[in-house]
Design a protein around this motif. Structure first.
Motif, PDB file in Angstrom:
ATOM      1  N   SER A  52       0.784  -1.226   0.000  1.00 32.59           N
ATOM      2  CA  SER A  52       0.000   0.000   0.000  1.00 32.59           C
ATOM      3  C   SER A  52       0.823   1.286   0.000  1.00 32.59           C
ATOM      4  O   SER A  52       0.330   2.345  -0.389  1.00 32.59           O
ATOM      5  N   ALA A  53       2.067   1.237   0.425  1.00 23.94           N
ATOM      6  CA  ALA A  53       2.852   2.464   0.583  1.00 23.94           C
ATOM      7  C   ALA A  53       3.321   2.986  -0.773  1.00 23.94           C
ATOM      8  O   ALA A  53       3.867   2.239  -1.590  1.00 23.94           O
ATOM      9  N   GLY A  54       3.076   4.265  -1.014  1.00 23.49           N
ATOM     10  CA  GLY A  54       3.656   4.933  -2.170  1.00 23.49           C
ATOM     11  C   GLY A  54       3.043   4.628  -3.516  1.00 23.49           C
ATOM     12  O   GLY A  54       3.615   5.002  -4.555  1.00 23.49           O
ATOM     13  N   VAL A  55       1.901   3.971  -3.545  1.00 25.73           N
ATOM     14  CA  VAL A  55       1.298   3.659  -4.841  1.00 25.73           C
ATOM     15  C   VAL A  55       0.602   4.894  -5.407  1.00 25.73           C
ATOM     16  O   VAL A  55       0.214   5.807  -4.675  1.00 25.73           O
ATOM     17  N   GLU A  56       0.466   4.899  -6.735  1.00 26.49           N
ATOM     18  CA  GLU A  56      -0.117   6.053  -7.426  1.00 26.49           C
ATOM     19  C   GLU A  56      -1.567   5.838  -7.827  1.00 26.49           C
ATOM     20  O   GLU A  56      -2.215   6.761  -8.319  1.00 26.49           O
ATOM     21  N   GLY A  57      -2.062   4.641  -7.645  1.00 24.25           N
ATOM     22  CA  GLY A  57      -3.434   4.345  -7.989  1.00 24.25           C
ATOM     23  C   GLY A  57      -3.718   2.874  -7.759  1.00 24.25           C
ATOM     24  O   GLY A  57      -2.803   2.079  -7.500  1.00 24.25           O
ATOM     25  N   VAL A  58      -5.001   2.508  -7.851  1.00 27.18           N
ATOM     26  CA  VAL A  58      -5.436   1.138  -7.585  1.00 27.18           C
ATOM     27  C   VAL A  58      -6.295   0.659  -8.747  1.00 27.18           C
ATOM     28  O   VAL A  58      -7.284   1.301  -9.109  1.00 27.18           O
ATOM     29  N   GLY A  59      -5.906  -0.480  -9.336  1.00 20.37           N
ATOM     30  CA  GLY A  59      -6.694  -1.116 -10.383  1.00 20.37           C
ATOM     31  C   GLY A  59      -7.184  -2.465  -9.906  1.00 20.37           C
ATOM     32  O   GLY A  59      -6.427  -3.208  -9.275  1.00 20.37           O
ATOM     33  N   VAL A  60      -8.427  -2.793 -10.209  1.00 22.85           N
ATOM     34  CA  VAL A  60      -9.047  -4.000  -9.660  1.00 22.85           C
ATOM     35  C   VAL A  60      -9.801  -4.757 -10.746  1.00 22.85           C
ATOM     36  O   VAL A  60     -10.565  -4.168 -11.515  1.00 22.85           O
ATOM     37  N   VAL A  99      -9.117   5.001  -8.196  1.00 26.10           N
ATOM     38  CA  VAL A  99      -9.426   3.576  -8.049  1.00 26.10           C
ATOM     39  C   VAL A  99     -10.343   3.189  -9.208  1.00 26.10           C
ATOM     40  O   VAL A  99     -11.414   3.768  -9.380  1.00 26.10           O
ATOM     41  N   ARG A 100      -9.909   2.217  -9.996  1.00 25.56           N
ATOM     42  CA  ARG A 100     -10.691   1.775 -11.154  1.00 25.56           C
ATOM     43  C   ARG A 100     -10.906   0.271 -11.074  1.00 25.56           C
ATOM     44  O   ARG A 100      -9.967  -0.479 -10.803  1.00 25.56           O
ATOM     45  N   LEU A 101     -12.130  -0.151 -11.331  1.00 27.07           N
ATOM     46  CA  LEU A 101     -12.522  -1.547 -11.155  1.00 27.07           C
ATOM     47  C   LEU A 101     -13.312  -2.009 -12.361  1.00 27.07           C
ATOM     48  O   LEU A 101     -14.175  -1.282 -12.861  1.00 27.07           O
ATOM     49  N   HIS A 102     -13.011  -3.215 -12.824  1.00 23.74           N
ATOM     50  CA  HIS A 102     -13.771  -3.782 -13.941  1.00 23.74           C
ATOM     51  C   HIS A 102     -13.899  -5.292 -13.733  1.00 23.74           C
ATOM     52  O   HIS A 102     -13.285  -5.877 -12.843  1.00 23.74           O
ATOM     53  N   ASN A 103     -14.699  -5.911 -14.600  1.00 23.11           N
ATOM     54  CA  ASN A 103     -14.888  -7.362 -14.573  1.00 23.11           C
ATOM     55  C   ASN A 103     -13.557  -8.073 -14.788  1.00 23.11           C
ATOM     56  O   ASN A 103     -12.737  -7.646 -15.601  1.00 23.11           O
ATOM     57  N   LEU A 304      -5.927  -0.462 -16.479  1.00 22.44           N
ATOM     58  CA  LEU A 304      -7.054   0.467 -16.376  1.00 22.44           C
ATOM     59  C   LEU A 304      -6.570   1.871 -16.026  1.00 22.44           C
ATOM     60  O   LEU A 304      -7.223   2.867 -16.360  1.00 22.44           O
ATOM     61  N   LEU A 305      -5.412   1.959 -15.364  1.00 22.61           N
ATOM     62  CA  LEU A 305      -4.808   3.252 -15.050  1.00 22.61           C
ATOM     63  C   LEU A 305      -3.622   3.573 -15.959  1.00 22.61           C
ATOM     64  O   LEU A 305      -3.502   4.683 -16.475  1.00 22.61           O
ATOM     65  N   LEU A 306      -2.745   2.595 -16.160  1.00 22.18           N
ATOM     66  CA  LEU A 306      -1.502   2.859 -16.895  1.00 22.18           C
ATOM     67  C   LEU A 306      -1.749   3.081 -18.381  1.00 22.18           C
ATOM     68  O   LEU A 306      -0.937   3.735 -19.046  1.00 22.18           O
TER      69      LEU A 306
END
Length: 316
Positions: A52-60, A99-103, A304-306
């Motif tokens: 969790s430390a230092g991340v620039e975003g979350v993809g799920v 935070v981006r989430l997809h199937n 989804l982010l990159l």
């Protein structure tokens, strides 16, 4: 660095993904079976904490169905989550970060298009054939979401309209009802198949009844296993021909456990595809196994982010 998360009914995975799509660090834990919502969330929160430390975003990537892009999830194989606000909970955990989430099947298709077997293809379908059958659709180099985020869900194309098996969706003859691993092994058992010992070739009732075992037996010529793979392969070929005519595809990638079956699956698939893809523009389509393996879910979630210009459209 992106925190990528892949949530499924049997395992949860998390990792760090660099800008070039490289998974630099990852971990996996079994998904608690029969767990309630809080236990599932606690398991996921503990899994992601070291990353969790230092991340620039979350993809799920997560199993569906879900509301998209809001990210309230109700995975069929995780009954403890019904309308669970996964995207919102992660946004609370990582305030100020996207935070981006997809199937999850869509994330696998995105991964193959971005960094896998689909690189260079503008128009492709990425498929997953495992405990279910899903997919993601890329046209003109961009992910197609559809009105609810479910475009590309090829598992519910009907391939056996007359007398086909009942599907979990409530219909009959869907591709998923024929070709998903558990349905295929159940059909084979009804025909008298039992797994063989890899050493002796004799029937071994203690060996796990899995699609992988069925595929292995097909490769050594077990007649029921061969028929089962042919049944699945032809269903896949018919569905892919339909999708190709509809979407003008040049490539289809197939991942998931059944994709490792080799010639017993892909031979009948190609035969049925060429039998049904008769219109000239559809004849160019190629089908190949996915190439990224178990890291594909994390790579696709990070994309989804990159690579969001190609794979993400924010809707409100």
């Amino acid at each position: 660095m992106i925190l990528a998360i892949d949530v499924g009914g049997t395992k949860m995975a998390a990792g760090l993904v660099a800008g070039d799509g490289t998974v630099t660090l990852s971990a996996r834990v079994p998904t608690p079976q029969g767990a309630d919502a809080s236990t599932l969330w606690k398991t996921l929160a503990e899994l992601i904490e070291p990353f969790s430390a230092g991340v620039e975003g979350v993809g799920v990537g997560c199993g569906g169905p879900m509301t998209w892009p809001d990210g309230e999830v109700s995975p069929l194989n995780m009954p403890g989550w019904r309308g669970f606000p996964l995207r919102a909970r992660l946004a609370e955990r990582f305030p100020g970060l996207p935070v981006r989430l997809h199937n999850d099947a869509i994330c696998l298709a995105v991964a193959e298009h971005w960094k896998g077997a689909g690189q260079g293809s503008a128009d492709m379908l990425g498929m997953v054939v495992s405990t279910g059958v899903g997919g993601g659709l890329i046209l003109n180099g961009h992910l197609i979401n559809g009105g609810t985020g479910n475009a590309g869900h090829i598992g519910h194309v009907v391939v056996e309209p007359e007398g086909g098996p009942r599907c979990g969706c409530g219909g009959h003859g869907c591709l998923e009802a024929v070709a998903r691993g558990p349905a295929l092994t159940a059909w084979a058992q009804e025909q008298g198949w039992a797994p063989r010992s890899p050493e002796s070739g004799a029937y071994d009732e203690d060996r796990a009844v899995t699609a992988r075992a069925l595929a292995a037996d097909a490769r050594v010529g077990d007649p029921v296993a061969v028929r089962a793979m042919r049944r699945a392969g032809r269903a896949l070929g018919i569905a892919i021909a339909s999708a190709t005519h509809l979407c003008d595809l040049d490539l289809v990638t197939i991942g998931g456990g059944l994709s490792q079956a080799g010639e017993p699956l892909f031979g009948p698939l190609e035969e049925a595809l060429r039998e049904h893809a008769r219109v000239e523009f559809a004849r160019r389509v190629k089908v190949m196994p996915a190439s990224l393996g178990q890291e594909a879910g994390l790579i696709g979630a990070a994309a989804l982010l990159l690579a969001g210009d190609s794979y993400w459209v924010e809707r409100r």
